[in-house]
Design an enzyme around this catalytic site. Structure first.
Site, PDB file in Angstrom:
ATOM      1  CE1 TYR A 243      -1.560  11.273   3.585  1.00 43.86           C
ATOM      2  CE2 TYR A 243       0.675  11.242   2.700  1.00 43.86           C
ATOM      3  CZ  TYR A 243      -0.278  10.733   3.557  1.00 43.86           C
ATOM      4  OH  TYR A 243       0.025   9.685   4.376  1.00 43.86           O
TER       5      TYR A 243
ATOM      6  CG  ASP B  22      -6.412   6.788   6.075  1.00 44.27           C
ATOM      7  OD1 ASP B  22      -5.687   7.634   5.532  1.00 44.27           O
ATOM      8  OD2 ASP B  22      -6.085   5.583   6.186  1.00 44.27           O
TER       9      ASP B  22
ATOM     10  CG  HIS C  97      -2.499   5.955   7.118  1.00 43.15           C
ATOM     11  ND1 HIS C  97      -3.027   6.837   6.208  1.00 43.15           N
ATOM     12  CD2 HIS C  97      -1.186   6.259   7.193  1.00 43.15           C
ATOM     13  CE1 HIS C  97      -2.084   7.652   5.776  1.00 43.15           C
ATOM     14  NE2 HIS C  97      -0.951   7.306   6.358  1.00 43.15           N
TER      15      HIS C  97
END
Length: 494
Positions: free
Chosen positions: A235, A263, A355
């Site tokens: 991330y 995403d 996700h």
């Protein structure tokens, strides 16, 4: 030399103005770190916080994030006030279900793990792991999409010897499956992600380490066997220096591929999770980011994700190439246009994923996107798949070895599996993950007429109905219940 501190002295520092806690017998001053999580910290102010700390924190979180002057000394434990842990009736019932769970011999498929996990996991852990966006249509579609692909098996082929093995980004794997990144592993089991590390080594598959693991990155790397291949899911932090530090440390420790999540510029509305207030402390990378003012009333996902950069864009890829030589893969690509953009930027591949249905509801499944990407990149860039230079991965909804074969037939190098492995170790520890991997490594290729993965080709599947989205889904209970309430109110008023 560390000084010895009595429990009485520690107990005097139990306010927002002066907050000391004990973790593993050592005393820390955490006054300057009371932010969005201060409620749970203050609950243990002046006391032994180890029992609350261990289930969620990497072991090095407090030592890494607190400056040396905040490490006050060693607690005189026989003088420390004991924190009374009250076991509720609900917890007693859960523990009884744990003791009565089926034996592993009775578990025949990955769905069984999910069923058992739902019964034995703490409610908040189940809400976090199982939650998906809005009405959870995409979450269900991820699996349902595989039901719209049918096999065209070949016969009279010699399948005496079957070989599932493959290579992923140039590294050997016993099968075209990798353990994809999932956060907060210790919510389900005290050993958290280490269950996955050990099982991956035992079965010769690759583990993707998450940014938001409960165990520290170094703890996971240290638990790996010599030569064990691991990837890292990233991330991207708003503070690029923090991102740079994480990436370069991962490369130094031997990570073989960097999967950049693209995403999640913000977290989706995961209502099941949002109904549960997140009271545990943040994993180490969130703490290191200095995120403050976190709204913990919106569940675990939002409580741990405030550091993620919503401004991440294609121009940042040049910077990533400048700070690492690891292969770069974009995780969360959802259309052929973005897959082609990634190829044109010289990346090593993409993960076609929504996700796990946790972001934008009504996003298409990874397997459907895979068919689209292969078709368009074949026409526009003359690529064939699987492709060593630009590899396609998918995740979401995979529950059977037949699902894996369908993905491989359509051009995927490998598929990522997340939730089923979490459910497996939440219910049975590492032995559960071992069993899950054994279940996936079954004798399906011979029935398809394919002794090796190279023999699993597009002609072996019928995808003519893949893009049909008229599928059976469970009742829309929010909608139905509202209609029922409105009808009852109408009847009462009339």
């Amino acid at each position: 030399m560390s000084r010895t501190i009595s429990g009485k002295e520690v107990a005097q520092h139990n306010t927002r103005q002066s907050c000391w806690i004990i973790v593993h017998g050592k005393v820390y001053d955490v006054t300057d770190f009371l932010d969005g999580g201060s409620k749970i910290i203050l609950k243990y102010a002046g006391k032994d916080a180890t029992a609350e700390y261990d289930p969620i924190h990497p072991p090095d979180a407090i030592t890494t994030n607190l400056p040396p002057e905040k490490h006050l000394g060693v607690a005189q434990m026989d003088t420390v006030e004991k924190v009374e842990i009250k076991i509720t009736d609900e917890e007693k019932a859960r523990l009884e279900r744990v003791s009565n769970r089926p034996s592993l011999d009775e578990v025949l498929n990955l769905h069984d793990f999910e069923h058992v996990a739902r019964l034995v996991m703490p409610e908040k852990a189940w809400a976090y792991y199982s939650s998906a966006a809005d009405d959870e249509i995409t979450h269900r579609e991820n699996h349902a999409a595989y039901h719209r692909i049918w096999f065209r098996p070949r016969v009279l082929r010699d399948v005496t010897n079957v070989d599932w093995s493959t290579t992923v980004l140039g590294h050997k794997s016993s099968m075209p499956v990798y353990i994809t990144a999932t956060a907060l592993g210790k919510l389900g089991h005290p050993d958290g992600e280490l269950n996955l590390t050990r099982a991956a080594a035992k079965h010769g598959v690759i583990q993707m380490i998450p940014t938001l693991a409960s165990c520290s990155f170094d703890q996971i790397m240290d638990a790996a066997q010599p030569g064990q291949v691991q990837f890292f899911q990233l991330y991207v932090n708003k503070d690029r220096e923090i991102t740079k530090r994480i990436v370069q440390h991962a490369e130094k420790r031997g990570i073989k591929g960097l999967f950049i999540t693209v995403d999640a510029p913000q977290l989706g509305r995961r209502e099941k999770d949002m109904r549960m207030k997140f009271e545990a402390e943040d994993p180490s990378e969130v703490s290191k980011a200095g995120a403050s003012g976190v709204d913990r009333s919106q569940g675990a996902a939002r409580a741990i994700s405030s550091f993620i950069d919503p401004g991440l864009n294609w121009n940042d890829l040049k910077w990533f190439k400048s700070i690492t030589s690891m292969p770069l893969i974009l995780k969360g690509v959802q259309c052929w246009e973005d897959a082609m953009e990634a190829y044109d930027h010289g990346l090593a591949g993409v993960v076609l994923s929504n996700h796990g249905g946790r972001q934008l509801d009504f996003s298409r499944s990874g397997i459907e996107i895979l068919a689209e990407v292969v078709e368009h990149l074949s026409k526009k860039r003359s690529l064939t798949f699987p492709n060593e230079k630009f590899q396609l991965f998918i995740d979401g909804g995979v529950r059977r070895a037949t699902d894996v074969l369908k993905a491989v037939a359509l051009g995927a190098t490998a598929v990522g599996i997340g939730r089923p492995f979490i459910y497996a170790y939440s219910a049975y520890g590492q032995e559960g993950v071992d069993k899950a991997l054994q279940i996936l490594h079954v004798d399906e290729p011979p029935l398809l007429g394919a002794p090796t993965l190279k023999n699993v080709v597009p002609e072996m599947v019928d995808t003519s109905n893949l893009s049909s989205h008229i599928v059976a889904v469970p009742d829309d209970r929010l909608y139905v219940s509202n209609c029922e309430c409105s009808l009852l109110l109408f009847l009462q008023l009339n």
